[in-house]
Write a protein that holds these residues in place. Structure first.
Motif, short mmCIF file in Angstrom:
data_model
loop_
_atom_site.label_atom_id
_atom_site.label_comp_id
_atom_site.label_asym_id
_atom_site.label_seq_id
_atom_site.Cartn_x
_atom_site.Cartn_y
_atom_site.Cartn_z
N LEU A 24 0.55 -1.43 0.24
CA LEU A 24 0.04 -0.03 0.08
C LEU A 24 0.76 0.82 -0.05
O LEU A 24 0.81 2.00 -0.53
CB LEU A 24 -0.80 0.10 1.25
N ILE A 25 2.01 0.69 0.69
CA ILE A 25 2.63 2.13 0.72
C ILE A 25 3.53 2.43 -0.26
O ILE A 25 3.69 3.78 -1.14
CB ILE A 25 3.99 2.57 1.59
N ASP A 26 4.01 1.41 -1.07
CA ASP A 26 4.97 1.64 -2.67
C ASP A 26 3.85 2.35 -3.31
O ASP A 26 3.96 2.86 -4.18
CB ASP A 26 4.97 0.57 -3.13
N ALA A 27 2.23 2.05 -3.32
CA ALA A 27 1.70 2.07 -4.29
C ALA A 27 1.34 3.82 -3.98
O ALA A 27 1.18 4.64 -4.78
CB ALA A 27 -0.42 1.45 -4.48
N GLN A 28 0.95 3.70 -3.43
CA GLN A 28 0.62 5.37 -2.61
C GLN A 28 1.49 5.70 -2.63
O GLN A 28 2.30 7.66 -3.61
CB GLN A 28 0.44 5.69 -0.61
N ASN A 29 3.50 5.93 -2.72
CA ASN A 29 4.14 6.22 -2.83
C ASN A 29 4.33 6.86 -4.86
O ASN A 29 4.69 7.81 -5.06
CB ASN A 29 5.28 5.70 -2.52
N ASN A 30 4.18 5.17 -5.98
CA ASN A 30 4.37 5.72 -7.00
C ASN A 30 3.03 6.08 -7.65
O ASN A 30 3.22 7.37 -8.37
CB ASN A 30 3.53 4.04 -7.48
N TYR A 31 1.90 6.78 -7.15
CA TYR A 31 0.36 7.25 -7.25
C TYR A 31 0.86 8.86 -7.15
O TYR A 31 0.86 10.01 -7.96
CB TYR A 31 -0.14 7.38 -7.03
N LEU A 32 1.75 9.38 -6.00
CA LEU A 32 2.55 10.63 -5.94
C LEU A 32 3.16 11.24 -6.50
O LEU A 32 3.66 11.93 -7.31
CB LEU A 32 3.60 10.30 -4.30
N GLN A 33 4.71 9.63 -6.81
CA GLN A 33 5.34 10.71 -8.59
C GLN A 33 4.33 10.94 -9.26
O GLN A 33 5.24 11.83 -9.92
CB GLN A 33 6.97 9.44 -8.39
N ALA A 34 3.78 10.41 -10.31
CA ALA A 34 3.03 10.39 -10.90
C ALA A 34 2.38 11.24 -11.57
O ALA A 34 2.85 12.22 -12.48
CB ALA A 34 2.35 8.80 -10.79
N GLN A 35 1.61 11.64 -9.75
CA GLN A 35 1.11 13.20 -10.11
C GLN A 35 1.98 14.54 -10.58
O GLN A 35 1.33 14.77 -10.94
CB GLN A 35 0.15 13.31 -8.27
N LEU A 36 2.78 13.99 -10.00
CA LEU A 36 4.15 15.13 -9.92
C LEU A 36 4.64 15.38 -10.87
O LEU A 36 4.42 15.81 -11.65
CB LEU A 36 4.60 15.08 -8.62
N THR A 37 5.02 14.00 -11.59
CA THR A 37 5.71 14.05 -12.33
C THR A 37 4.21 14.96 -13.99
O THR A 37 4.41 14.90 -15.10
CB THR A 37 5.64 12.51 -13.44
N ARG A 38 2.92 14.25 -13.79
CA ARG A 38 1.82 14.80 -15.28
C ARG A 38 2.01 16.43 -14.62
O ARG A 38 1.75 16.82 -16.24
CB ARG A 38 0.54 13.70 -14.60
N ALA A 39 1.84 16.89 -13.58
CA ALA A 39 1.52 17.91 -13.23
C ALA A 39 2.79 18.80 -13.87
O ALA A 39 2.08 20.42 -14.31
CB ALA A 39 1.31 17.93 -11.53
N THR A 40 3.73 18.35 -13.53
CA THR A 40 4.83 19.45 -13.83
C THR A 40 5.17 18.93 -15.40
O THR A 40 6.29 20.26 -16.70
CB THR A 40 6.20 18.68 -13.21
N ALA A 41 5.31 18.48 -16.34
CA ALA A 41 5.55 17.51 -17.51
C ALA A 41 5.12 18.68 -18.57
O ALA A 41 5.47 19.74 -19.29
CB ALA A 41 4.84 16.52 -18.11
N ASN A 42 3.56 19.05 -17.95
CA ASN A 42 2.83 20.31 -18.58
C ASN A 42 3.94 21.57 -18.96
O ASN A 42 3.73 22.30 -19.60
CB ASN A 42 1.29 20.17 -18.58
N TYR A 43 3.90 22.10 -17.71
CA TYR A 43 5.01 23.07 -17.44
C TYR A 43 5.90 23.12 -18.17
O TYR A 43 6.38 23.80 -18.32
CB TYR A 43 4.87 23.62 -15.21
N ASN A 44 6.74 22.11 -17.75
CA ASN A 44 7.91 21.96 -18.45
C ASN A 44 7.80 22.01 -19.91
O ASN A 44 9.17 22.56 -20.36
CB ASN A 44 9.28 20.10 -17.88
N TYR A 45 6.94 21.75 -20.52
CA TYR A 45 7.28 21.96 -21.96
C TYR A 45 6.13 24.34 -22.35
O TYR A 45 7.43 23.81 -22.95
CB TYR A 45 5.51 21.22 -22.64
N LEU A 46 5.45 24.60 -21.84
CA LEU A 46 6.17 25.41 -21.47
C LEU A 46 6.41 26.34 -21.41
O LEU A 46 6.92 27.43 -22.31
CB LEU A 46 3.94 25.93 -20.84
N LEU A 47 7.73 26.39 -20.68
CA LEU A 47 8.46 26.60 -20.33
C LEU A 47 9.59 26.41 -20.98
O LEU A 47 10.62 27.52 -21.09
CB LEU A 47 9.45 26.31 -18.58
#
Length: 779
Positions: A720-743
């Motif tokens: 469960l902890i691994d799944a939560q951490n994976n989801y956290l990293q996936a959220q951060l990666t997706r959220a910043t991917a859009n910003y990094n493209y625009l930047l």
């Protein structure tokens, strides 16, 4: 034969289904039609149908409203009893009180009342109603617990309690609050209302507001009430639902999932009744933990003190803003603010003004030079006496001298050189302006990433709280040991610390934006969200660039076009161009120019003002000279030898020209390398956007499955902890991917010297048209 057997089996299954399925009519009683109730009714109906499935065909009759009139509630109830309704769903306090007056219940009834434990006749230990055909849904929330929580959060002295005006006639609300506050140092004021707007005129003299009513109104009425509360900076607390906090109320103890729990319990009860269970035997308690939720934006608006110690116990949400006191900047706002107010840029602008003064100084060499002088002379009397009037003892005189350069190769060259240096300095400023705009963009996206990180870390903290709750339930059920609970408590502390660091990091990014815009460093600001498909980035055609970059056939031509544009627009190249022109003029001055003479005009006027004393009289027979005399002359000068300075200057100009050519080639090479590198980076970002989207969706689904499996005791804690951490990293990666493209896009715009966001739509359209034409000609 095989087909015949298949047909027989199909007929048997169809006949069996037709025999087992029956039609069940469900009637609904409600006090009043709340805003958004139609959507909730649809959700409830969908949930019930989903649980009942093929066991019965359900018919939901339109809800009957009593408008808070108990007589009308009785009439509605009797109409359902006498009709073809088989199961009754009853919502609201008035219906609850009406049903309490009934002695028996001919048809199965499920009662869902907005009444708290303080006003029910059920004991806490009671598991079922024990009343034929009747079941309740009882929640653990109470007015007392709400007030205790609110008081610990905000020690009030005189609290206003908003109550629907019909309620005191139905239940002893006043008596309850009288007894509660009799044991407290604080006092209360009962505010009776029919609709939310009536609260607005009754806010004087209170320092807190507890809402157990006043929600029966339109969205605009609710918004007006919440706006008025927050404008007076009154902390507010809702007993009704978490959604009120999302709309601008400060806090509530209601958890987010209680509506879904109610719907699922109602659906299960309907299923049980259809299957023959008497409602008196159905469980009445709905178990969920209160969750204190605070609207972070409202807390900021009303200056409510927020402590980091709250993070471990409180859910923070941004919610809607009923009033806006914090300036939210878009990326264009920050860009324009930097161009206008940035101190470093303003300082560079002063250098341009100084270079303009140098041009004026160079041009002034062709302006006339006019000087005047007045002198007084005393001569030895003996000498004056024998001078024959030529040198009087006392005399005063004045003169005016005019010098005018008619032509000077040096002065002309100096003007041209100064003008080119001024233009070169303007390009230095243009480059500094482009850098400042890029810095503004970097600061904006840096803050946006920090803001997103803080939001996701907060969501992760709430997820840890949920997982902690699951682990507690498993421990209490004996499915896991206490180590799981302790592990999640440790995780909660770590997540809290991470959220604090993320929040502080965001504040530091806001400091940087304020500094760039020359605002007070601690000024409270916010930034608007940015995505490729929405808002200003959609208007400025960033998707078109994305589509061009994503096509490998068009990409090489696009790169060539961008390199050409970068060389055409680069202020660094223009700066070198002007310096080269100045150098070339200096070279000509020190070669052929040294043989060009300087021509000037000189004129002088002398005036004898006064003469006295000995020798002031001319001898008889000698005419006195005129008082004023003048002379005019033309000067022609040509330097023959100036310590070899001309040759040295000429050689220096050649060396500087070679250096400038090298610098120009180096800048052009850097531009080509930067364009190619950034284009490849953009291609990577495009892929990252799509991949991160899939990764997040997969990680979210995996987490939900893992949570369910863990709650059932099927998997260990670490999964469960691994799944939560994976989801956290996936959220951060997706959220910043859009910003990094625009930047990265904006970094490319800096290299080509053209910012789409700082230009007009027509200019941008012209740019896109040039790009399309260039690409078509290449392909």
């Amino acid at each position: 034969m095989k087909k015949f057997l298949t047909y027989i089996i199909f007929l048997y299954i169809s006949f069996s289904y037709a025999q087992s399925s029956r039609t069940v009519t469900i009637g609904v009683l409600s006090d009043s039609a709340l805003q958004g109730e139609e959507l909730l009714a649809e959700q409830l109906e969908k949930e019930v149908r989903g649980v009942v499935g093929a066991q019965a065909t359900l018919i939901f009759k339109p809800a009957l409203y009593n408008d808070f009139q108990i007589d009308k509630a009785k009439t509605n109830y009797q109409s359902l009893i006498s009709g073809n309704t088989e199961i009754i769903l009853s919502f609201g306090i008035v219906n609850h009180l009406m049903l309490k007056q009934e002695s028996n219940y001919p048809k199965p009834i499920i009662v869902v009342g907005n009444i708290t434990a303080e006003f029910t006749s059920l004991q806490k230990s009671q598991k079922t109603s024990g009343i034929n055909n009747l079941t309740y849904l009882v929640t653990p929330i109470s007015y007392k617990e709400d007030l205790d929580t609110f008081s610990s959060l905000n020690p009030f002295k005189n609290i206003g309690i908003v109550v629907d005006e019909y309620l005191p006639r139905q239940i002893p609300v006043k008596e309850f609050f009288d007894n509660y506050f009799a044991q407290k140092k604080a006092s209360y004021q009962l505010i009776l209302v029919k609709n939310p707007t009536e609260v607005i005129s009754q806010l004087d003299g209170i320092d807190a507001l507890y809402l157990i009513g006043g929600f029966y109104g339109t969205d605009s009425e609710l918004k007006s009430m919440i706006t008025a509360i927050n404008q007076k900076k009154i902390p507010s607390f809702s007993s009704f639902r978490r959604q009120d906090v999302e709309k601008g109320i400060l806090a509530s103890n209601q958890p987010e999932t209680n509506i879904q729990q109610f719907f699922r319990r109602i659906a299960l009860n309907v299923e049980s009744i259809i299957n023959g269970t008497n409602p008196k035997d159905l469980p009445v308690n709905i178990s969920y933990e209160p969750e204190l939720t605070i609207n972070y934006g409202t807390a900021k608006q009303i200056d409510f003190p927020l402590r980091y110690s709250m993070l471990g116990e409180v859910n923070f949400i941004q919610g809607e803003s009923s009033i806006s006191t914090v300036q939210a900047y878009s990326i264009i706002d920050i860009m324009k603010g930097v161009v206008t107010d940035n101190l470093s840029l303003n300082s560079t602008e002063k250098i341009i003004e100084l270079s303009e003064q140098d041009v004026k100084t160079a041009k002034s060499n062709y302006l006339p030079q006019l000087t005047t002088a007045v002198s007084g002379i005393y001569v030895d009397p003996d000498l004056a006496e024998i001078s024959g009037g030529a040198s009087p003892e006392f005399s005063t005189s004045g003169n005016i001298l005019l010098n005018q350069t008619i032509y000077s190769e040096s002065a002309g060259a100096n003007i041209t050189i100064s003008q080119n240096q001024q233009k070169a300095q303007q390009e230095v400023y243009n480059a500094a302006e482009l850098d400042a705009i890029l810095d503004a963009s970097l600061a904006y996206f840096d803050a946006l990433i920090a803001k997103t990180n803080a939001r996701i870390q907060n969501e992760n903290l709430q997820l840890t709280k949920k997982n902690l709750s699951i682990s507690k339930q498993n421990f209490e059920a004996g499915e896991t040991n206490k180590s799981d609970v302790l592990r999640f408590r440790s995780q909660l502390a770590q997540n809290t610390q991470t959220l604090i660091e993320a929040s502080n990091s965001l504040e530091q990014r806001f400091f940087a934006i304020n500094q760039l815009m020359n605002q007070p460093i601690d000024r409270e600001i916010d930034i608007e969200e940015a995505t490729i498909e929405e808002g200003i980035f959609e208007s400025y055609s960033y998707n078109e660039l994305k589509e061009l970059l994503d096509d490998p056939k068009l990409r090489p031509a696009l790169v060539d076009f961008l390199i050409e544009e970068s060389k055409r627009n680069a202020p660094e190249l223009k700066n070198i161009g002007y310096i080269m022109e100045a150098n070339e003029r200096n070279y000509r001055l020190n070669t052929a120019g040294r043989f060009v003479p300087t021509v000037s005009l000189r004129g002088q006027y002398n005036l004898a003002i006064s003469e006295s004393g000995k020798g002031s009289e001319f001898p008889a027979g000698i005419a006195a000279p005129p008082d004023g005399t003048y002379n005019v002359g033309v000067n022609l000068s040509l330097p023959i030898f100036q310590q070899n300075q001309r040759n040295i200057n000429r050689q220096s100009a050649i060396i500087q020209r070679d250096q400038l050519n090298l610098d120009k080639a180096n800048i052009e090479l850097n531009l080509e390398a930067s364009v190619n590198s950034l284009v490849l980076n953009l291609v990577n970002q495009i892929a990252n956007i799509e991949i991160s989207k899939i990764s997040e969706e997969t990680a979210k689904e995996s987490l939900e499955l893992t949570q369910n499996n863990y709650s059932e005791g099927a998997i260990p804690l670490i999964q469960l902890i691994d799944a939560q951490n994976n989801y956290l990293q996936a959220q951060l990666t997706r959220a910043t991917a859009n910003y990094n493209y625009l930047l990265t896009s904006i970094q490319l715009e800096r290299i080509i010297g053209y910012f789409f966001l700082m230009n007009t739509p027509q200019n941008n359209q012209d740019f896109i048209q040039r790009a399309n034409t260039f690409i078509l000609n290449r392909n």
